[in-house]
Design a protein around this motif. Sequence first.
Motif, PDB file in Angstrom:
ATOM      1  N   TYR A 243      -0.363  -0.309  -2.924  1.00 13.19           N
ATOM      2  CA  TYR A 243      -0.736  -1.150  -4.073  1.00 13.19           C
ATOM      3  C   TYR A 243      -0.899  -2.635  -3.759  1.00 13.19           C
ATOM      4  CZ  TYR A 243       4.182  -2.463  -3.989  1.00 13.19           C
ATOM      5  OH  TYR A 243       5.398  -2.933  -3.580  1.00 13.19           O
ATOM      6  N   SER A 244      -0.411  -3.068  -2.587  1.00 10.05           N
ATOM      7  CA  SER A 244      -0.506  -4.500  -2.284  1.00 10.05           C
ATOM      8  C   SER A 244      -0.418  -4.711  -0.777  1.00 10.05           C
ATOM      9  CB  SER A 244       0.622  -5.250  -3.005  1.00 10.05           C
ATOM     10  OG  SER A 244       0.492  -6.647  -2.821  1.00 10.05           O
ATOM     11  N   TYR A 245      -0.675  -5.939  -0.368  1.00  8.33           N
ATOM     12  CA  TYR A 245      -0.606  -6.251   1.063  1.00  8.33           C
ATOM     13  C   TYR A 245      -0.170  -7.678   1.271  1.00  8.33           C
ATOM     14  CZ  TYR A 245      -5.262  -8.163  -0.072  1.00  8.33           C
ATOM     15  OH  TYR A 245      -6.300  -8.835  -0.652  1.00  8.33           O
ATOM     16  N   SER A 246       0.361  -7.943   2.463  1.00  7.74           N
ATOM     17  CA  SER A 246       0.384  -9.280   3.035  1.00  7.74           C
ATOM     18  C   SER A 246      -0.636  -9.200   4.169  1.00  7.74           C
ATOM     19  CB  SER A 246       1.756  -9.612   3.596  1.00  7.74           C
ATOM     20  OG  SER A 246       2.755  -9.234   2.690  1.00  7.74           O
ATOM     21  N   GLU A 247      -0.694 -10.247   5.008  1.00 12.34           N
ATOM     22  CA  GLU A 247      -1.716 -10.193   6.047  1.00 12.34           C
ATOM     23  C   GLU A 247      -1.446  -9.101   7.075  1.00 12.34           C
ATOM     24  OE1 GLU A 247      -2.382 -14.339   7.329  1.00 12.34           O
ATOM     25  OE2 GLU A 247      -1.808 -14.758   5.260  1.00 12.34           O
ATOM     26  N   GLU A 248      -0.168  -8.884   7.392  1.00 11.83           N
ATOM     27  CA  GLU A 248       0.162  -7.888   8.412  1.00 11.83           C
ATOM     28  C   GLU A 248       1.092  -6.791   7.892  1.00 11.83           C
ATOM     29  OE1 GLU A 248      -1.616  -8.023  10.984  1.00 11.83           O
ATOM     30  OE2 GLU A 248      -2.061 -10.103  11.470  1.00 11.83           O
ATOM     31  N   HIS A 249       1.283  -6.718   6.597  1.00 10.05           N
ATOM     32  CA  HIS A 249       2.126  -5.690   5.984  1.00 10.05           C
ATOM     33  C   HIS A 249       1.339  -4.983   4.885  1.00 10.05           C
ATOM     34  CE1 HIS A 249       5.244  -8.677   7.326  1.00 10.05           C
ATOM     35  NE2 HIS A 249       6.023  -7.641   7.490  1.00 10.05           N
ATOM     36  N   GLY A 250       1.514  -3.668   4.812  1.00 10.72           N
ATOM     37  CA  GLY A 250       0.997  -2.890   3.695  1.00 10.72           C
ATOM     38  C   GLY A 250       2.152  -2.474   2.808  1.00 10.72           C
ATOM     39  N   HIS A 251       2.034  -2.751   1.509  1.00 14.19           N
ATOM     40  CA  HIS A 251       3.131  -2.485   0.575  1.00 14.19           C
ATOM     41  C   HIS A 251       2.834  -1.171  -0.155  1.00 14.19           C
ATOM     42  CE1 HIS A 251       3.877  -7.138   0.209  1.00 14.19           C
ATOM     43  NE2 HIS A 251       3.329  -6.828   1.356  1.00 14.19           N
ATOM     44  N   VAL A 252       3.697  -0.196   0.004  1.00 13.80           N
ATOM     45  CA  VAL A 252       3.423   1.139  -0.527  1.00 13.80           C
ATOM     46  C   VAL A 252       4.567   1.598  -1.420  1.00 13.80           C
ATOM     47  CG1 VAL A 252       2.881   3.525   0.068  1.00 13.80           C
ATOM     48  CG2 VAL A 252       2.130   1.674   1.582  1.00 13.80           C
ATOM     49  N   ASP A 253       4.205   2.031  -2.613  1.00  9.57           N
ATOM     50  CA  ASP A 253       5.176   2.594  -3.548  1.00  9.57           C
ATOM     51  C   ASP A 253       5.274   4.092  -3.256  1.00  9.57           C
ATOM     52  OD1 ASP A 253       6.576   3.631  -5.674  1.00  9.57           O
ATOM     53  OD2 ASP A 253       5.433   2.573  -7.219  1.00  9.57           O
ATOM     54  N   VAL A 254       6.434   4.529  -2.789  1.00  8.06           N
ATOM     55  CA  VAL A 254       6.601   5.941  -2.441  1.00  8.06           C
ATOM     56  C   VAL A 254       7.531   6.647  -3.429  1.00  8.06           C
ATOM     57  CG1 VAL A 254       6.087   5.631   0.008  1.00  8.06           C
ATOM     58  CG2 VAL A 254       8.460   5.396  -0.775  1.00  8.06           C
TER      59      VAL A 254
ATOM     60  N   VAL B 126       6.890   0.027   3.909  1.00  6.75           N
ATOM     61  CA  VAL B 126       6.019  -1.052   4.360  1.00  6.75           C
ATOM     62  C   VAL B 126       5.354  -0.625   5.667  1.00  6.75           C
ATOM     63  CG1 VAL B 126       5.878  -3.482   4.986  1.00  6.75           C
ATOM     64  CG2 VAL B 126       7.505  -2.741   3.230  1.00  6.75           C
ATOM     65  N   LEU B 127       4.027  -0.722   5.688  1.00 10.40           N
ATOM     66  CA  LEU B 127       3.241  -0.318   6.858  1.00 10.40           C
ATOM     67  C   LEU B 127       2.870  -1.535   7.696  1.00 10.40           C
ATOM     68  CD1 LEU B 127       0.740   2.168   5.099  1.00 10.40           C
ATOM     69  CD2 LEU B 127       2.916   2.707   6.238  1.00 10.40           C
ATOM     70  N   ASP B 128       2.495  -1.285   8.952  1.00  7.27           N
ATOM     71  CA  ASP B 128       2.094  -2.400   9.822  1.00  7.27           C
ATOM     72  C   ASP B 128       0.611  -2.747   9.686  1.00  7.27           C
ATOM     73  OD1 ASP B 128       1.121  -0.157  11.107  1.00  7.27           O
ATOM     74  OD2 ASP B 128       2.027  -0.588  13.047  1.00  7.27           O
ATOM     75  N   CYS B 129       0.013  -2.344   8.572  1.00 10.08           N
ATOM     76  CA  CYS B 129      -1.400  -2.678   8.331  1.00 10.08           C
ATOM     77  C   CYS B 129      -1.517  -3.447   7.020  1.00 10.08           C
ATOM     78  CB  CYS B 129      -2.261  -1.426   8.302  1.00 10.08           C
ATOM     79  SG  CYS B 129      -1.775  -0.194   7.098  1.00 10.08           S
ATOM     80  N   GLY B 130      -1.854  -4.729   7.101  1.00 10.31           N
ATOM     81  CA  GLY B 130      -2.070  -5.550   5.920  1.00 10.31           C
ATOM     82  C   GLY B 130      -3.538  -5.878   5.772  1.00 10.31           C
ATOM     83  N   SER B 131      -3.813  -7.012   5.126  1.00 14.32           N
ATOM     84  CA  SER B 131      -5.210  -7.344   4.831  1.00 14.32           C
ATOM     85  C   SER B 131      -6.013  -7.642   6.085  1.00 14.32           C
ATOM     86  CB  SER B 131      -5.281  -8.530   3.862  1.00 14.32           C
ATOM     87  OG  SER B 131      -4.727  -9.687   4.445  1.00 14.32           O
ATOM     88  N   LYS B 132      -5.363  -8.044   7.177  1.00 16.36           N
ATOM     89  CA  LYS B 132      -6.114  -8.313   8.404  1.00 16.36           C
ATOM     90  C   LYS B 132      -6.454  -7.028   9.158  1.00 16.36           C
ATOM     91  CE  LYS B 132      -4.885 -13.154   9.035  1.00 16.36           C
ATOM     92  NZ  LYS B 132      -3.849 -14.099   9.523  1.00 16.36           N
ATOM     93  N   THR B 133      -5.950  -5.902   8.675  1.00 19.07           N
ATOM     94  CA  THR B 133      -6.283  -4.598   9.257  1.00 19.07           C
ATOM     95  C   THR B 133      -7.173  -3.802   8.301  1.00 19.07           C
ATOM     96  OG1 THR B 133      -4.223  -4.517  10.513  1.00 19.07           O
ATOM     97  CG2 THR B 133      -5.311  -2.414  10.075  1.00 19.07           C
ATOM     98  N   MET B 134      -6.812  -3.812   7.009  1.00 18.83           N
ATOM     99  CA  MET B 134      -7.519  -3.004   6.009  1.00 18.83           C
ATOM    100  C   MET B 134      -8.701  -3.753   5.414  1.00 18.83           C
ATOM    101  SD  MET B 134      -5.611  -0.379   6.147  1.00 18.83           S
ATOM    102  CE  MET B 134      -6.597   0.562   4.984  1.00 18.83           C
ATOM    103  N   SER B 135      -8.755  -5.079   5.553  1.00 17.04           N
ATOM    104  CA  SER B 135      -9.568  -6.051   4.818  1.00 17.04           C
ATOM    105  C   SER B 135      -8.830  -6.375   3.526  1.00 17.04           C
ATOM    106  CB  SER B 135     -11.008  -5.611   4.515  1.00 17.04           C
ATOM    107  OG  SER B 135     -11.150  -5.141   3.195  1.00 17.04           O
ATOM    108  N   ALA B 136      -9.202  -7.484   2.912  1.00 13.56           N
ATOM    109  CA  ALA B 136      -8.523  -7.928   1.685  1.00 13.56           C
ATOM    110  C   ALA B 136      -9.090  -7.263   0.437  1.00 13.56           C
ATOM    111  CB  ALA B 136      -8.625  -9.448   1.563  1.00 13.56           C
ATOM    112  N   THR B 137      -9.937  -6.264   0.604  1.00 19.00           N
ATOM    113  CA  THR B 137     -10.553  -5.596  -0.543  1.00 19.00           C
ATOM    114  C   THR B 137      -9.517  -4.802  -1.343  1.00 19.00           C
ATOM    115  OG1 THR B 137     -12.448  -5.265   0.901  1.00 19.00           O
ATOM    116  CG2 THR B 137     -12.476  -4.129  -1.224  1.00 19.00           C
ATOM    117  N   ILE B 138      -9.540  -4.973  -2.635  1.00 22.14           N
ATOM    118  CA  ILE B 138      -8.658  -4.221  -3.526  1.00 22.14           C
ATOM    119  C   ILE B 138      -9.535  -3.439  -4.494  1.00 22.14           C
ATOM    120  CG2 ILE B 138      -6.854  -4.384  -5.299  1.00 22.14           C
ATOM    121  CD1 ILE B 138      -5.966  -7.032  -3.972  1.00 22.14           C
ATOM    122  N   LEU B 139      -9.297  -2.142  -4.567  1.00 21.45           N
ATOM    123  CA  LEU B 139     -10.045  -1.310  -5.515  1.00 21.45           C
ATOM    124  C   LEU B 139      -9.174  -1.079  -6.738  1.00 21.45           C
ATOM    125  CD1 LEU B 139     -12.677   0.506  -5.824  1.00 21.45           C
ATOM    126  CD2 LEU B 139     -11.225   2.396  -5.077  1.00 21.45           C
ATOM    127  N   GLN B 140      -9.699  -1.425  -7.905  1.00 21.79           N
ATOM    128  CA  GLN B 140      -8.949  -1.154  -9.134  1.00 21.79           C
ATOM    129  C   GLN B 140      -9.182   0.299  -9.519  1.00 21.79           C
ATOM    130  OE1 GLN B 140      -6.740  -3.256 -10.198  1.00 21.79           O
ATOM    131  NE2 GLN B 140      -7.389  -5.019  -8.970  1.00 21.79           N
TER     132      GLN B 140
END
Lengths: 353, 353
Positions: free
Chosen positions: B291-302, B258-272
């Motif tokens: 693959y997903s985000y919360s507002e302040e979390h980036g969810h990463v499948d490693v 989990v990263l400290d960059c969510g949609s409020k950092t990356m934008s809420a844009t999702i590319l399929q």
Amino acid sequence: MHIDELDTPVLTVDLDALEANLDRYQRYFDEHKIGLRPHIKTHKTLAIAHMQMKAGAIGLTCQKIGEAEVMAGGGITSDLLIPYNILGQQKLDRLMALARQAHITVAADSDVVVHGLSEAAHAAGLTLGVLIEVETGSNRTGVTTAEEALHLAQLIDKLPGLEMRGLMGYPTPPEARPIFQESIALLDRAGLPHPIVSGGGTKCAFQAHELPELTEYRIGEHIVGGVGHLLAGRHSVDECALRVIATVVSRPVNGRAVLDCGSKTMSATILQTENGPSIGHIVEYPDARFYSYSEEHGHVDVSACDRKPVIGERVQVIPVHPCPCVNEHDELVAVRKGEVEAIWPIYARGKIR
Amino acid sequence: MHIDELDTPVLTVDLDALEANLDRYQRYFDEHKIGLRPHIKTHKTLAIAHMQMKAGAIGLTCQKIGEAEVMAGGGITSDLLIPYNILGQQKLDRLMALARQAHITVAADSDVVVHGLSEAAHAAGLTLGVLIEVETGSNRTGVTTAEEALHLAQLIDKLPGLEMRGLMGYPTPPEARPIFQESIALLDRAGLPHPIVSGGGTKCAFQAHELPELTEYRIGEHIVGGVGHLLAGRHSVDECALRVIATVVSRPVNGRAVLDCGSKTMSATILQTENGPSIGHIVEYPDARFYSYSEEHGHVDVSACDRKPVIGERVQVIPVHPCPCVNEHDELVAVRKGEVEAIWPIYARGKIR
């Protein structure tokens, strides 16, 4: 000033609806003797935070240190929770400075984070409250077993500068109860305190009493609603207090209207509904589908509308997700019965650190 | 200061890569004698706008008046295009003020917009240049037939305060050529001028010469790339100049970081993508899926990564869409070979009006 005099696109909040939502949720939590700790990530303003404290909130939730700095700097220091893993010297230094001004609790889900918090608090001569985050359905952060929660609690209890304050999870529907029960049983057996057990999420807020372990609850969107809440019946159109006022700038073909609000106004969030993708609900045209966006254009299918909007017409749009929408804006215009009552700076906008 | 000293999440741009992209595209357009009019919506900074003008841009594209005000106020007044339907007295007043400071061209796709522009320009004693927007594949704004373009051109030509300057469309792949050809044929027959024929879009930028009608071209993302451009082979990883530096804040299970960059950092844009939804490309872990985000979390499948990131580790993330990502931030840190060279305010952030 009437809202019709505001240039568009502009973000507004209806005060009657906002106050009714504040009251509706505060009453529920008061009734069930669960502390309400509103999440300021939704509105990011000091004005609404002060309204929430006045209405009976036990404190505030801030997702990043920068949000908490805004709240503390704005006079709210009595009880701030930052439910986030705080790592790194720069953030720990800021956290310690904040902990000198305000009553602060943070969360942790790993040894690394707990050790960092302890070293910083010990060096600063402070005691920092820590909650253990448990995984309750977000598949995000949080320990996944009660045994891990016990392990972290023992570490927090042992290390200098820290005070074990309890548990937290997000979201916390009734099905999330077992990990709280199991963790509490282990903590009790080990004689470790857990004065706070914190749940969260607007979706299941009115089920909070079904988890009797919860002592407090974190919600943000309840005060303004949004399209997801509208479709689920949690908020009526009137209770959706946050609106973008937009202007129709083009009607290139009969079935399409284009608004002056795109992803940089609404946020890039897209809600998949049974009627297809939604960027927002247009109050005056409930049969319209706001199905796509460019950065500064909203693409609306108006083919199902009997009367179709004309170029220059203004409409009110309820965003699908209020939190990232607010974060696009610098100001929130507070209105009551169509008249502007205040213009609130969104001070915590962009506070991602 | 080294980038490792910057607290995260933080938005950075690599100057070597930025300059190489600027040069690569400017050379193409120079070679084909098509004017390059960069779109500042991508970077929203004065610093990069000045670099673009210096590199040979014929002027700038600003999507909203507020962006153009920032550019004019920052010293770039020679030639600004606002390819947007401008409506309403407040915006028209601002447009006229701007037109006194800078050379301004706007776009229109309806009688209503053209009449408003004419009345404002006539009352202000100014002459405003207008392009007619034609529909070329965005299904957004723009007239859909050459006959409508002719009608608007005649109106612009007839009404006081306006100067017919030509045509524009977005995007403009080679298949967009017919409506330009047909419109130009009708304009020529009617003796109406069209000194500007403006195309746009990074995707098909290097095919601009296949539309010999184009006199100029609008692009924004070419200078920094993004995941879409990376996957399509338009930009290499090294050419993707815009990076969010983030920290791993949690590894709750072996396969998830989990990263400290969510949609409020990356934008809420999702590319399929063919590998599922993408929020960004992690440079150090190309096999990871953000693959997903919360507002302040980036969810990463490693789970596919041989070596897995540890808590506290820093990574660089290429956003999927640079423009809304930049718009989440107040500052852009310019780096070269890992050292900070400048911190640029994103002055046009949030300029949605």
